[in-house]
Design a protein around this motif. Structure first.
Motif, mmCIF file in Angstrom:
data_model
loop_
_atom_site.group_PDB
_atom_site.id
_atom_site.type_symbol
_atom_site.label_atom_id
_atom_site.label_comp_id
_atom_site.label_asym_id
_atom_site.label_seq_id
_atom_site.Cartn_x
_atom_site.Cartn_y
_atom_site.Cartn_z
ATOM 1 N N LYS A 1 72.906 53.437 35.898
ATOM 2 C CA LYS A 1 71.267 54.208 36.808
ATOM 3 C C LYS A 1 72.210 55.808 37.687
ATOM 4 O O LYS A 1 71.502 56.697 37.646
ATOM 5 C CB LYS A 1 69.726 53.640 36.959
ATOM 6 N N GLU A 2 72.732 55.131 38.574
ATOM 7 C CA GLU A 2 73.157 56.201 40.067
ATOM 8 C C GLU A 2 74.470 57.205 39.316
ATOM 9 O O GLU A 2 73.939 58.077 39.715
ATOM 10 C CB GLU A 2 73.514 55.965 40.013
ATOM 11 N N ASN A 3 74.568 56.450 38.019
ATOM 12 C CA ASN A 3 76.467 57.740 37.533
ATOM 13 C C ASN A 3 76.297 57.898 36.178
ATOM 14 O O ASN A 3 77.223 58.385 35.789
ATOM 15 C CB ASN A 3 77.638 56.387 37.960
ATOM 16 N N ASN A 4 75.049 57.513 35.516
ATOM 17 C CA ASN A 4 74.458 57.753 34.284
ATOM 18 C C ASN A 4 75.606 57.533 33.175
ATOM 19 O O ASN A 4 76.208 56.363 33.564
ATOM 20 C CB ASN A 4 74.409 59.539 34.722
ATOM 21 N N LYS A 5 76.249 58.288 32.459
ATOM 22 C CA LYS A 5 77.725 58.339 31.509
ATOM 23 C C LYS A 5 78.313 58.516 32.574
ATOM 24 O O LYS A 5 79.328 58.163 31.774
ATOM 25 C CB LYS A 5 76.886 58.729 30.262
ATOM 26 N N LYS A 6 78.704 59.287 33.627
ATOM 27 C CA LYS A 6 80.087 59.007 34.315
ATOM 28 C C LYS A 6 81.590 58.549 34.468
ATOM 29 O O LYS A 6 82.330 58.844 34.177
ATOM 30 C CB LYS A 6 79.670 60.214 35.369
ATOM 31 N N SER A 7 80.847 57.499 35.563
ATOM 32 C CA SER A 7 81.730 56.195 36.035
ATOM 33 C C SER A 7 82.126 55.489 34.981
ATOM 34 O O SER A 7 80.660 55.377 34.621
ATOM 35 C CB SER A 7 81.076 56.317 37.439
ATOM 36 N N ARG A 8 82.736 54.827 35.190
ATOM 37 C CA ARG A 8 83.202 54.027 34.341
ATOM 38 C C ARG A 8 82.675 52.968 35.260
ATOM 39 O O ARG A 8 83.467 52.129 35.745
ATOM 40 C CB ARG A 8 85.068 53.584 33.581
ATOM 41 N N GLY B 1 63.416 41.426 37.545
ATOM 42 C CA GLY B 1 63.805 41.594 38.424
ATOM 43 C C GLY B 1 63.648 40.466 39.675
ATOM 44 O O GLY B 1 62.350 39.923 39.456
ATOM 45 N N PRO B 2 64.687 40.389 40.418
ATOM 46 C CA PRO B 2 64.226 39.648 41.728
ATOM 47 C C PRO B 2 63.876 40.329 42.788
ATOM 48 O O PRO B 2 63.732 42.075 42.974
ATOM 49 C CB PRO B 2 65.698 39.080 42.061
ATOM 50 N N ASP B 3 63.124 40.121 43.329
ATOM 51 C CA ASP B 3 62.202 40.128 44.277
ATOM 52 C C ASP B 3 62.704 40.057 45.896
ATOM 53 O O ASP B 3 62.621 38.392 45.453
ATOM 54 C CB ASP B 3 60.378 40.311 44.527
ATOM 55 N N PHE B 4 63.088 39.908 47.342
ATOM 56 C CA PHE B 4 63.333 40.356 48.677
ATOM 57 C C PHE B 4 62.704 39.417 49.057
ATOM 58 O O PHE B 4 61.833 40.891 49.435
ATOM 59 C CB PHE B 4 64.812 40.088 48.463
ATOM 60 N N PHE B 5 62.428 39.282 50.302
ATOM 61 C CA PHE B 5 61.671 38.685 51.023
ATOM 62 C C PHE B 5 62.315 37.902 52.426
ATOM 63 O O PHE B 5 62.956 36.804 51.643
ATOM 64 C CB PHE B 5 60.082 37.775 51.282
ATOM 65 N N LEU C 1 74.471 40.513 39.269
ATOM 66 C CA LEU C 1 75.274 40.590 38.364
ATOM 67 C C LEU C 1 74.706 42.230 37.760
ATOM 68 O O LEU C 1 75.095 42.889 37.720
ATOM 69 C CB LEU C 1 76.272 39.636 37.463
ATOM 70 N N HIS C 2 73.520 41.578 36.945
ATOM 71 C CA HIS C 2 73.204 42.805 36.395
ATOM 72 C C HIS C 2 72.069 43.797 36.657
ATOM 73 O O HIS C 2 72.394 44.765 36.700
ATOM 74 C CB HIS C 2 72.221 42.033 35.403
ATOM 75 N N ARG C 3 71.605 43.250 37.985
ATOM 76 C CA ARG C 3 70.837 44.454 38.902
ATOM 77 C C ARG C 3 72.024 45.481 39.287
ATOM 78 O O ARG C 3 72.205 46.024 39.238
ATOM 79 C CB ARG C 3 70.190 44.170 40.141
ATOM 80 N N CYS C 4 73.346 44.918 39.879
ATOM 81 C CA CYS C 4 74.196 46.045 40.290
ATOM 82 C C CYS C 4 74.559 46.327 39.178
ATOM 83 O O CYS C 4 75.120 47.194 39.349
ATOM 84 C CB CYS C 4 75.338 44.474 40.561
ATOM 85 N N LEU C 5 74.837 46.439 38.115
ATOM 86 C CA LEU C 5 75.397 46.776 36.301
ATOM 87 C C LEU C 5 74.262 47.918 36.314
ATOM 88 O O LEU C 5 74.730 48.760 36.114
ATOM 89 C CB LEU C 5 75.628 45.871 35.517
ATOM 90 N N ALA D 1 70.213 43.235 30.190
ATOM 91 C CA ALA D 1 69.816 44.398 30.696
ATOM 92 C C ALA D 1 68.907 45.832 30.326
ATOM 93 O O ALA D 1 68.456 46.005 30.847
ATOM 94 C CB ALA D 1 71.275 45.630 29.991
ATOM 95 N N SER D 2 68.316 45.028 29.344
ATOM 96 C CA SER D 2 67.200 45.422 28.531
ATOM 97 C C SER D 2 65.895 45.121 29.798
ATOM 98 O O SER D 2 64.689 46.015 29.922
ATOM 99 C CB SER D 2 66.548 45.057 27.343
ATOM 100 N N LYS D 3 66.367 44.136 30.866
ATOM 101 C CA LYS D 3 65.036 43.773 31.195
ATOM 102 C C LYS D 3 65.140 45.075 31.799
ATOM 103 O O LYS D 3 63.895 45.158 33.327
ATOM 104 C CB LYS D 3 65.258 42.123 31.808
ATOM 105 N N SER D 4 65.939 45.338 32.083
ATOM 106 C CA SER D 4 66.014 46.792 33.732
ATOM 107 C C SER D 4 66.252 48.293 33.045
ATOM 108 O O SER D 4 66.205 49.159 33.823
ATOM 109 C CB SER D 4 67.049 46.973 34.395
#
Length: 255
Positions: A38-45, A242-246, A29-33, A62-65
């Motif tokens: 970050k992709e949409n800056n402060k534009k998309s809700r 955050g998570p590392d995947f392998f 959830l927090h990585r998706c958020l 959130a601060s960890k990201s």
């Protein structure tokens, strides 16, 4: 919408996320958020419907990201709704003719936010809605009928607005093999189902758990998204950032 690598899923989907006590899906959830903001800056809700965690917990994670959630709250790009501060389990019988009456006020707020995002037409992409976690609503006394109606109504309004909806469901008994009535309903309306599972052998120092991705009943027939079956589940390791995947057996080769 690149939820995060390697889970690159399209916009406008309903993603059901299941987890258990041994392998919680907070990191998803927090990585998706973080990725979305970050992709949409402060534009998309973005709308966060939080049932079990307060705003301080969301800010801390959130601060960890490297993300200041407070800045987004101040700018209006993020709306945080404490669900249990808004509604209480009904004392009487659920009205079969109604549509999740206890959640009408919350549903209307989400609908208004999505409509405003669409009307602004800022070109920043679809909105993101997170419901965490739907299981708690049933556990504290909301009837299954009312909870499922709320999920269906939320899914419908997000689909109409081409918004991405994430719903986390804690599986009963703490294992994804324990299927309950709420899960049966959610898997029928979701586009994809992301399983977060512990290792069968238990958590180790280098592996925190594994994830699998399945098509939901609403997945498109011409599906271009690569599914991840349990037999080929991706393993993950949680770090401070955050998570590392392998792939299984390749913990040194992070994706």
């Amino acid at each position: 919408m690149a939820l995060f690598s390697p889970l690159n899923l399209p916009h406008g989907i309903l993603l059901l996320i299941t987890d258990g006590l041994a392998a919680p899906a907070d990191f998803v959830l927090h990585r998706c958020l973080a990725t979305h903001l970050k992709e949409n800056n402060k534009k998309s809700r973005t709308v966060i419907l939080s049932v079990s965690e307060n705003i301080s917990r969301w800010k801390a994670l959130a601060s960890k990201s490297n993300l200041s959630l407070q800045q987004h709250l101040d700018s209006g790009s993020v709306d945080f709704i404490d669900v249990l501060a808004e509604v209480q389990p009904p004392a009487g019988k659920v009205d079969d003719a109604g549509s999740a009456p206890a959640f009408q006020a919350i549903f209307k707020r989400v609908q208004d936010i999505l409509n405003k995002n669409h009307q602004e037409g800022n070109g920043s992409g679809p909105a993101l809605v997170i419901l965490d976690d739907i299981t708690m609503l049933e556990w504290i006394g909301f009837p299954l009928l009312e909870v499922t109606r709320f999920a269906r109504a939320l899914g419908a309004t997000c689909a109409k607005a081409n918004a991405t909806l994430l719903i986390r469901h804690h599986v009963v008994g703490g294992s994804n093999d324990d299927v309950d009535d709420l899960f049966r309903h959610l898997v029928q309306i979701c586009t994809y189902h992301l399983e977060v599972r512990p290792l069968a052998s238990g958590r180790s120092g280098t592996v925190s758990g594994e994830v699998a991705l399945h098509p939901g009943f609403s997945a498109p027939c011409s599906n271009t998204v690569k599914m991840i079956p349990r037999s080929a589940a991706l393993q993950y390791r949680l770090t401070d950032s955050g998570p590392d995947f392998f792939a299984k057996g390749t913990s040194e080769n992070v994706l």
